[in-house]
Design a protein around this motif. Structure first.
Motif, mmCIF file in Angstrom:
data_model
loop_
_atom_site.group_PDB
_atom_site.id
_atom_site.type_symbol
_atom_site.label_atom_id
_atom_site.label_comp_id
_atom_site.label_asym_id
_atom_site.label_seq_id
_atom_site.Cartn_x
_atom_site.Cartn_y
_atom_site.Cartn_z
ATOM 1 N N VAL A 1 0.842 -1.207 0.000
ATOM 2 C CA VAL A 1 0.000 0.000 0.000
ATOM 3 C C VAL A 1 0.879 1.261 0.000
ATOM 4 O O VAL A 1 2.022 1.212 0.462
ATOM 5 C CB VAL A 1 -0.952 0.028 1.227
ATOM 6 C CG1 VAL A 1 -1.974 -1.096 1.146
ATOM 7 C CG2 VAL A 1 -0.172 -0.042 2.532
ATOM 8 N N PRO A 2 0.345 2.374 -0.514
ATOM 9 C CA PRO A 2 1.114 3.621 -0.456
ATOM 10 C C PRO A 2 1.513 3.936 0.990
ATOM 11 O O PRO A 2 0.702 3.770 1.898
ATOM 12 C CB PRO A 2 0.131 4.674 -0.993
ATOM 13 C CG PRO A 2 -0.833 3.903 -1.832
ATOM 14 C CD PRO A 2 -0.949 2.553 -1.192
ATOM 15 N N GLY A 3 2.764 4.288 1.189
ATOM 16 C CA GLY A 3 3.222 4.611 2.547
ATOM 17 C C GLY A 3 3.891 3.446 3.248
ATOM 18 O O GLY A 3 4.493 3.610 4.311
ATOM 19 N N VAL A 4 3.824 2.267 2.675
ATOM 20 C CA VAL A 4 4.448 1.093 3.311
ATOM 21 C C VAL A 4 5.987 1.200 3.215
ATOM 22 O O VAL A 4 6.709 0.527 3.943
ATOM 23 C CB VAL A 4 3.914 -0.222 2.690
ATOM 24 C CG1 VAL A 4 4.462 -0.447 1.284
ATOM 25 C CG2 VAL A 4 4.224 -1.429 3.571
ATOM 26 N N GLY A 5 6.452 2.043 2.312
ATOM 27 C CA GLY A 5 7.898 2.261 2.206
ATOM 28 C C GLY A 5 8.536 1.614 0.982
ATOM 29 O O GLY A 5 9.713 1.260 1.013
ATOM 30 N N LYS A 6 7.774 1.492 -0.092
ATOM 31 C CA LYS A 6 8.312 0.816 -1.293
ATOM 32 C C LYS A 6 9.539 1.532 -1.851
ATOM 33 O O LYS A 6 10.546 0.909 -2.128
ATOM 34 C CB LYS A 6 7.235 0.712 -2.386
ATOM 35 C CG LYS A 6 6.116 -0.247 -2.052
ATOM 36 C CD LYS A 6 5.091 -0.314 -3.159
ATOM 37 C CE LYS A 6 4.359 0.985 -3.374
ATOM 38 N NZ LYS A 6 3.574 1.473 -2.221
ATOM 39 N N THR B 1 11.524 3.680 -0.405
ATOM 40 C CA THR B 1 12.637 3.635 0.551
ATOM 41 C C THR B 1 13.291 2.252 0.514
ATOM 42 O O THR B 1 14.513 2.120 0.541
ATOM 43 C CB THR B 1 12.116 3.927 1.983
ATOM 44 O OG1 THR B 1 11.230 5.044 1.931
ATOM 45 C CG2 THR B 1 13.241 4.211 2.945
ATOM 46 N N ARG C 1 12.537 10.898 -4.771
ATOM 47 C CA ARG C 1 12.529 9.485 -4.414
ATOM 48 C C ARG C 1 13.809 8.826 -4.936
ATOM 49 O O ARG C 1 14.260 9.129 -6.025
ATOM 50 C CB ARG C 1 11.318 8.774 -5.033
ATOM 51 C CG ARG C 1 10.003 9.235 -4.471
ATOM 52 C CD ARG C 1 8.884 8.602 -5.239
ATOM 53 N NE ARG C 1 8.312 7.466 -4.545
ATOM 54 C CZ ARG C 1 8.138 6.290 -5.099
ATOM 55 N NH1 ARG C 1 8.526 6.069 -6.310
ATOM 56 N NH2 ARG C 1 7.583 5.317 -4.410
ATOM 57 N N GLU D 1 8.051 -2.032 -9.645
ATOM 58 C CA GLU D 1 7.251 -1.560 -8.520
ATOM 59 C C GLU D 1 5.822 -1.282 -8.973
ATOM 60 O O GLU D 1 5.590 -0.785 -10.065
ATOM 61 C CB GLU D 1 7.863 -0.247 -7.987
ATOM 62 C CG GLU D 1 7.044 0.362 -6.864
ATOM 63 C CD GLU D 1 7.492 1.768 -6.469
ATOM 64 O OE1 GLU D 1 8.424 2.301 -7.092
ATOM 65 O OE2 GLU D 1 6.892 2.316 -5.540
ATOM 66 N N HIS E 1 7.581 -4.639 6.877
ATOM 67 C CA HIS E 1 8.532 -3.557 6.675
ATOM 68 C C HIS E 1 8.490 -2.598 7.865
ATOM 69 O O HIS E 1 7.572 -2.656 8.674
ATOM 70 C CB HIS E 1 8.192 -2.839 5.359
ATOM 71 C CG HIS E 1 9.289 -1.968 4.839
ATOM 72 N ND1 HIS E 1 9.068 -0.751 4.270
ATOM 73 C CD2 HIS E 1 10.641 -2.145 4.824
ATOM 74 C CE1 HIS E 1 10.221 -0.216 3.905
ATOM 75 N NE2 HIS E 1 11.182 -1.043 4.232
ATOM 76 N N ASP F 1 11.527 -1.599 12.972
ATOM 77 C CA ASP F 1 12.607 -0.932 13.701
ATOM 78 C C ASP F 1 12.005 -0.111 14.847
ATOM 79 O O ASP F 1 10.786 0.148 14.872
ATOM 80 C CB ASP F 1 13.432 -0.031 12.760
ATOM 81 C CG ASP F 1 12.552 0.841 11.864
ATOM 82 O OD1 ASP F 1 11.582 1.430 12.362
ATOM 83 O OD2 ASP F 1 12.826 0.919 10.645
ATOM 84 N N SER G 1 13.878 -3.642 7.803
ATOM 85 C CA SER G 1 13.817 -2.189 7.934
ATOM 86 C C SER G 1 14.751 -1.572 6.894
ATOM 87 O O SER G 1 15.924 -1.937 6.814
ATOM 88 C CB SER G 1 14.257 -1.759 9.334
ATOM 89 O OG SER G 1 14.559 -0.374 9.329
ATOM 90 N N SER G 2 14.221 -0.660 6.138
ATOM 91 C CA SER G 2 15.069 0.007 5.154
ATOM 92 C C SER G 2 15.859 1.129 5.806
ATOM 93 O O SER G 2 16.830 1.611 5.222
ATOM 94 C CB SER G 2 14.227 0.556 4.003
ATOM 95 O OG SER G 2 13.592 -0.516 3.350
ATOM 96 N N LEU G 3 15.447 1.528 7.003
ATOM 97 C CA LEU G 3 16.200 2.576 7.706
ATOM 98 C C LEU G 3 17.473 2.008 8.316
ATOM 99 O O LEU G 3 18.542 2.596 8.208
ATOM 100 C CB LEU G 3 15.342 3.228 8.805
ATOM 101 C CG LEU G 3 14.168 4.098 8.338
ATOM 102 C CD1 LEU G 3 13.606 4.905 9.506
ATOM 103 C CD2 LEU G 3 14.578 5.041 7.203
#
Ligand code: GDP
Length: 336
Positions: A71-76, A78, A116, A162, A209, A212, A248-250
Motif C-alpha cells: 500500500v502507499p506509505g508502506v515504504g516501497k 525507501t 525518491r 514496482e 517492513h 525498527d 527495515s530500510s532505515l
C-alpha cells in the motif's frame, strides 16, 4: 514531473543495428531512447518498436525479475533505494521500472518524483525509469514488458518492477515477473482482515517492513499473524514455501536475508523447471493479450463504420431490442 518526452525535441533514431549494439554496450541514453520509443503510440513508432524488440530478444532474459507491491506509505521507494544500493554495492546492475496506473490521472508518475530514490538514481550501476504516463493499464503493462527486455539486453541483471498496491496492477506485475514481494506494515492484524486474500496468495515472500524502533514489537506480532494466515492457504508449489520476514530500510536489517531468499527461490525454481515454465506462460499471455487487443480494436472500428450496426445499437439503447440480440446481430453482420 510530467512526462519529459512530450516536450523534448526528439533525437533522430539510430539504425536498428547501431541501436542494439549501443544498448548492449550499456549506453544508458540509447536504452532510454528505446524505452521512450516503446511508450509512443504513433503507428510508425510502434512498427519500429516491434522491430527493435525483435532484435534485442536474443540478448534478453538473463535477469531475475522481481515484482514489488504494498500500500502507499508502506515504504516501497525507501525499500527499493536501500535494497538497490545494497545490490549495486556488490557490482550488480539494477533496473527499477514502475507500473503505476494512477499516473495518467495524477498527471505524473510517483516514480517521476526526483526526491525518491535519490541515492540509487545517482548510482552508475542503477537505472530508474518512471512509469509511462497516458496509457491504459494494459498499455502500461505492455510497455513495461518491453522495457524489461531492453534493460536485460543492456546488462541489468536484477529488474525491480514496482507497483502501487491498488487493484489490478498487482496481477499485471505478477504476470511479468519471476518473484513477487509483498511489503506490509507492522501491527497489521486488522489490515489482514480487510486485505484481499488474492494478494497474499500471489506473494512469494511477505516482508513486514519498518521493523525498527517502536515498531519492532508490532512487527513480530504481524509476522506471526501473517505466517499463520499463510498456513491456512493451500500449498501452491512444491518447490517454494512463501514465508514472512521482517525488514527495515532505515537500519538495513533483514535486507540481506531477503536477497538470499530470492536467490534460494531462483535456484529452486530453476532446478524444478518452473522458472522457465513461468516465463513461457507469460510470453503466451503477452501474445494472447496483444492479439485480443488488436482484434477488438479492428472489430470495433469496423462495426462503428457500418450504418446498419449503428441503427441496431440505437434500438438496443431505446429499449426496442434486447441488447443481447442486438450484439448478436451486429456480430453476425460484421464478422460473417
Ligand atoms: P511508498 O509510498 O510505499 O513508496 O513509501 P515511502 O518509501 O515513500 O515511505 C513512506 C514513509 O515511510 C516515509 O516517511 C519513510 O521515511 C518511511 N519509511 C520507509 N521505510 C521505513 C523503514 O524501514 N522504517 C521506518 N521506521 N520508516 C520507514
Amino acid at each position: 514531473m510530467k512526462n519529459p518526452q512530450v516536450t523534448r525535441k526528439r533525437l533522430p533514431y539510430p539504425s536498428l543495428e547501431e541501436w542494439v549494439n549501443r544498448i548492449r554496450a550499456g549506453e544508458v541514453s540509447f536504452l532510454s531512447q528505446a524505452i521512450t520509443l516503446m511508450e509512443s503510440s504513433l503507428p510508425e513508432d510502434r512498427k519500429l518498436a516491434e522491430d527493435l524488440i525483435q532484435e534485442v530478444l536474443p540478448y534478453s532474459g538473463n535477469s531475475i525479475r522481481i515484482g514489488i507491491t504494498g500500500v502507499p506509505g508502506v515504504g516501497k521507494s525507501t525499500f527499493i533505494e536501500a535494497f538497490g544500493c545494497k545490490l549495486t554495492a556488490q557490482s550488480k546492475k539494477v533496473a527499477v521500472l514502475a507500473v503505476d496506473p494512477s499516473s495518467p490521472l495524477s498527471g505524473g508518475s510517483i516514480l517521476g518524483d526526483k526526491t525518491r530514490m535519490e541515492k540509487l538514481s545517482g548510482d552508475t550501476h542503477a537505472y530508474i525509469r518512471p512509469s509511462p504516463s497516458g496509457h491504459t493499464l494494459g498499455g502500461v503493462s505492455a510497455r513495461t514488458r518491453e522495457s524489461i527486455l531492453l534493460c536485460e539486453a543492456a546488462g541489468y541483471e536484477i529488474i525491480l518492477v514496482e507497483t502501487v498496491g491498488v487493484g489490478q496492477s498487482e496481477v499485471l506485475v505478477k504476470d511479468m515477473t519471476d518473484f513477487f514481494l509483498l511489503l506490509m506494515l507492522p501491527g497489521a492484524g486488522d489490515e489482514l482482515q480487510g486485505m484481499k486474500k488474492g494478494i497474499i496468495e500471489m506473494a512469494d515472500l511477505m516482508v513486514i517492513h519498518k521493523a525498527d524502533g517502536d515498531n519492532l514489537k508490532r512487527a513480530r506480532r504481524a509476522q506471526v499473524d501473517y505466517q499463520q494466515a499463510l498456513h491456512l492457504l493451500p500449498l501452491r508449489q512444491v518447490d517454494w514455501n512463501p514465508e514472512v520476514v521482517m525488514a527495515s530500510s532505515l537500519t538495513g536489517e533483514g535486507l540481506d536475508a531477503i536477497w538470499n531468499k530470492i536467490l534460494d527461490y531462483k535456484s529452486s525454481t530453476q532446478a524444478s523447471g518452473r522458472l522457465t515454465e513461468n516465463r513461457r506462460t507469460q510470453m503466451a499471455d503477452w501474445f494472447q493479450q496483444t492479439l485480443n487487443e488488436m482484434l477488438l480494436d479492428y472489430l470495433s472500428k469496423k462495426w462503428k463504420d457500418n450504418p446498419e450496426s449503428a441503427k441496431i445499437r440505437q434500438a438496443a439503447i431505446a429499449g426496442q431490442m434486447n441488447p443481447v440480440l442486438a450484439a448478436r446481430k451486429i456480430f453476425d453482420i460484421n464478422i460473417y
